[in-house]
Scaffold this active site. Structure first.
Site, PDB file in Angstrom:
ATOM      1  N   GLY A  18       8.983   0.257   5.631  1.00 38.33           N
ATOM      2  CA  GLY A  18      10.437   0.189   5.470  1.00 38.33           C
ATOM      3  C   GLY A  18      11.094   1.505   5.849  1.00 38.33           C
ATOM      4  CB  SER A 144       1.489 -10.841   3.692  1.00 38.11           C
ATOM      5  OG  SER A 144       0.148 -10.484   3.931  1.00 38.11           O
ATOM      6  CE1 TYR A 167       1.453  -8.022  -1.087  1.00 37.61           C
ATOM      7  CE2 TYR A 167      -0.067  -9.352   0.216  1.00 37.61           C
ATOM      8  CZ  TYR A 167       0.940  -8.418   0.144  1.00 37.61           C
ATOM      9  OH  TYR A 167       1.445  -7.858   1.307  1.00 37.61           O
TER      10      TYR A 167
END
Ligand SMILES: NC(=O)c1ccc[n+]([C@@H]2O[C@H](COP(=O)([O-])OP(=O)(O)OC[C@H]3O[C@@H](n4cnc5c(N)ncnc54)[C@H](OP(=O)(O)O)[C@@H]3O)[C@@H](O)[C@H]2O)c1
Length: 273
Positions: A18, A144, A167
């Site tokens: 980021g 992802s 996750y």
């Protein structure tokens, strides 16, 4: 890339990929709104950008492990900006962040689901008036390749918890939301896409997971920028990319019933229902 006059918000821009994307967008002339929790890291990024002669970014601190943190972030951004040309939902935690045990958010939700997915879901809806006001505008959800189908009988993974599954469930949730939001925004001039930026970039999240990095933040950052500003992405929406290439997500992403259930749950949990 020419971003003069454009306002962009990228969550989780104090670190990792980021931070790279924020610096690249600032160098292209954008007014960049940076976000994270760590004031020192935010200051160092803002200083770097200013020293290079670009518009100094504004830092919006917020902890996305609570829905009130996400609401405060949206309120602060909307108080300063009526238009948002680009929203990159990138903030996230890894499978091992804060340890291998199951953790919950301030609202009592499984932590990875809360930070990686629910806060971004809420932010996107709260920011939507400003994003629509800037159409043609874009939303990019940084997901992802790690994707695990949601067990709707135990979304908060109270049984058999495993950080990798938590996750991956949060990341598939982002992709499912992307498809739904793209459908909802058809004809509005706002596009929304998701991606796997690159595999095991050299970032805090990867290092704290004890994983040896195999990609650079530049590789992942360029993939994010492709969806964010690429000319070839104009008007394209609801897609998942693996790096620079369009890809298929986990089959659950294409199951309208599963997406409907996730959407109903998310609206309820975030209080948007
Ligand atoms: N690294 C990889 O190989 C990889 C692969 C696939 C997908 N991704 C995805 O790429 C995105 C960025 O990952 P990264 O590797 O760049 O991670 P990173 O270097 O660990 O950076 C994470 C960023 O998110 C922010 N953040 C974390 N928890 C937060 C919270 N509770 N509230 C607010 N901000 C928070 C951090 O801000 P502060 O430090 O200021 O709190 C930081 O700016 C994530 O969504 C990740 O899932 C990464």
């Amino acid at each position: 890339m020419k971003m003069d006059g454009k306002t962009v918000l990228i969550t989780g821009s104090t670190d990792g990929v980021g931070r790279y994307v924020a610096a690249r967008l600032a160098a292209a002339g954008a007014n960049v709104l940076i976000h994270g929790r760590d004031k020192e890291r935010a200051k160092s990024l803002a200083d770097d950008i200013r020293r290079q002669g670009h518009v100094e970014p504004t830092f919006y601190p917020a902890d996305l492990s609570s829905l009130s943190g996400a609401r405060q972030l949206a309120e602060a951004v909307l108080a300063d900006h009526q238009r948002l040309d680009l929203f990159i939902s990138n903030a996230g935690i890894g499978s091992r962040t804060l340890g291998a045990e199951r953790r919950t958010s301030a609202d009592g939700h499984e932590l990875r689901f809360a930070v990686n997915y629910l806060s971004g879901f809420l932010l996107a809806y709260l920011l939507l008036p400003a994003i629509k006001a800037s159409a043609p505008s874009r939303i990019v959800n940084v997901a992802s390749l790690g994707q695990h189908p949601i067990d709707f009988d135990d979304v908060m993974i109270t049984r058999g918890y495993n950080g990798g599954r938590a996750y991956s469930q949060s990341k598939l949730s982002q992709i499912m939301f992307t498809i739904d939001l793209a459908n909802e925004l058809k004809g509005s001039g706002v596009t929304v896409n998701s991606l796997h930026p690159a595999t095991y970039m050299n970032t805090t999240m990867v290092r704290e997971g004890g994983i040896t990095p195999i990609s650079t933040v530049e590789q992942g950052g360029e993939a994010i920028l492709h969806l964010a500003v690429g000319d070839d992405m104009a008007g394209r929406s609801g897609l998942f990319f693996n790096g620079m290439h369009e890809a298929q997500a986990n089959p659950q992403a294409y199951d309208p019933t599963a997406r409907k259930r996730l959407r109903a749950l998310s609206l309820e949990l975030t209080g948007l229902a």
